[in-house]
Design a protein around this motif. Structure first.
Motif, short mmCIF file in Angstrom:
data_model
loop_
_atom_site.label_atom_id
_atom_site.label_comp_id
_atom_site.label_asym_id
_atom_site.label_seq_id
_atom_site.Cartn_x
_atom_site.Cartn_y
_atom_site.Cartn_z
N TYR A 151 -10.76 -5.07 -7.26
CA TYR A 151 -9.89 -5.23 -6.11
C TYR A 151 -8.45 -5.54 -6.55
O TYR A 151 -7.49 -4.94 -6.04
CB TYR A 151 -10.40 -6.33 -5.18
CG TYR A 151 -9.53 -6.52 -3.98
CD1 TYR A 151 -9.61 -5.65 -2.89
CD2 TYR A 151 -8.58 -7.54 -3.93
CE1 TYR A 151 -8.78 -5.79 -1.78
CE2 TYR A 151 -7.75 -7.69 -2.83
CZ TYR A 151 -7.85 -6.82 -1.75
OH TYR A 151 -7.01 -6.95 -0.68
N ARG A 187 -10.36 -2.46 2.25
CA ARG A 187 -9.75 -1.42 1.44
C ARG A 187 -10.42 -0.07 1.69
O ARG A 187 -9.75 0.97 1.71
CB ARG A 187 -9.81 -1.77 -0.04
CG ARG A 187 -9.19 -0.68 -0.91
CD ARG A 187 -8.74 -1.19 -2.25
NE ARG A 187 -7.66 -2.15 -2.11
CZ ARG A 187 -7.30 -2.98 -3.09
NH1 ARG A 187 -7.96 -3.00 -4.24
NH2 ARG A 187 -6.30 -3.82 -2.91
N HIS A 221 -6.86 -2.49 -8.54
CA HIS A 221 -6.64 -1.41 -7.58
C HIS A 221 -6.31 -0.07 -8.27
O HIS A 221 -5.23 0.50 -8.07
CB HIS A 221 -5.51 -1.78 -6.62
CG HIS A 221 -5.44 -0.90 -5.41
ND1 HIS A 221 -4.40 -0.95 -4.51
CD2 HIS A 221 -6.28 0.07 -4.95
CE1 HIS A 221 -4.59 -0.08 -3.55
NE2 HIS A 221 -5.73 0.56 -3.78
#
Length: 226
Positions: free
Chosen positions: A132, A177, A135
């Motif tokens: 996360y 996301r 990314h």
């Protein structure tokens, strides 16, 4: 079984939920028992996803987990993966998720020697957090709209059956996301047609089950798969 067979099973379960929810919306006097039956469909879908993906050789995933633990660094990254790559094909960061899945299976399968293992749990949380925060991005739309969201959706659904749940904020961030980057089944061009449309709809279902689908999200999804 193919992933599209699984999708058909999911759609059938979702259709039952939608029908039950429709009755709930239109009949204020509906019994609590019927309302609860509709809510359990989310769990039914996730259980069928888990059953499908747990149909693997447990020794294989345990051996993979042992190997990956030996090379994983303290941040939750693999030194041999180029997380900065934005390659159009053979995108290196995707290997991170492909290695994470057998570790999650090892942690959640009751017949695994790593079942409920704290070391594996910590590694999983670190890997998800690193993914996360880092990314990774590819120049290929398919990676962000299909490859990553589908893998992550399965991983998060598998983890729901774990001995210890991952931090709720981390799960929420990952689901958000998927929503932000995963596209829509009705978008124009190649992403919104044929197999691509089904692939995107599949991770929409995964995403919808995790936080339990809101009425507005359920209505939106109805347009594409019911």
């Amino acid at each position: 079984m193919s992933k599209y067979y699984l999708l058909l099973v999911i759609i059938f379960a979702f259709a039952l939920q939608t029908r039950a929810a429709k009755h709930s919306d239109n009949e204020p006097s509906i019994s609590l028992e019927k309302t609860n039956a509709a809510a359990t469909v989310y769990e039914t879908i996730m259980e069928r996803v888990r059953t499908f993906h747990m149909n693997v050789n447990v020794d294989t995933v345990v051996n993979q987990t042992t190997r990956y633990l030996s090379i994983l660094d303290s941040q939750g990254a693999f030194p041999d993966i180029d997380y900065n790559s934005d390659a159009q094909t053979n995108w290196p960061p995707l290997a991170h998720l492909d290695r994470l899945k057998p570790m999650v299976l090892s942690y959640t399968m009751p017949n695994s020697s790593y079942y409920g293992n704290q070391t594996v749990y910590t590694a999983i949380v670190n890997m998800l957090t690193y993914w996360y925060d880092k990314h990774p991005l590819s120049t290929n739309w398919y990676m962000q709209q299909i490859a990553c969201p589908q893998r992550m959706g399965v991983i998060l659904i598998l983890l729901r059956s774990g001995a210890q749940q991952i931090p709720s904020t981390l799960e929420t961030n990952l689901v958000n996301r998927i929503e932000e980057e995963g596209g829509r089944p009705d978008q124009p061009g190649s992403p919104g047609t044929g197999a691509n449309k089904l692939d995107i709809a599949t991770h929409w279902v995964y995403r919808g089950c995790l936080p339990k689908m809101t009425k507005s999200f359920r209505s939106e999804l109805n347009k594409y798969i019911i």
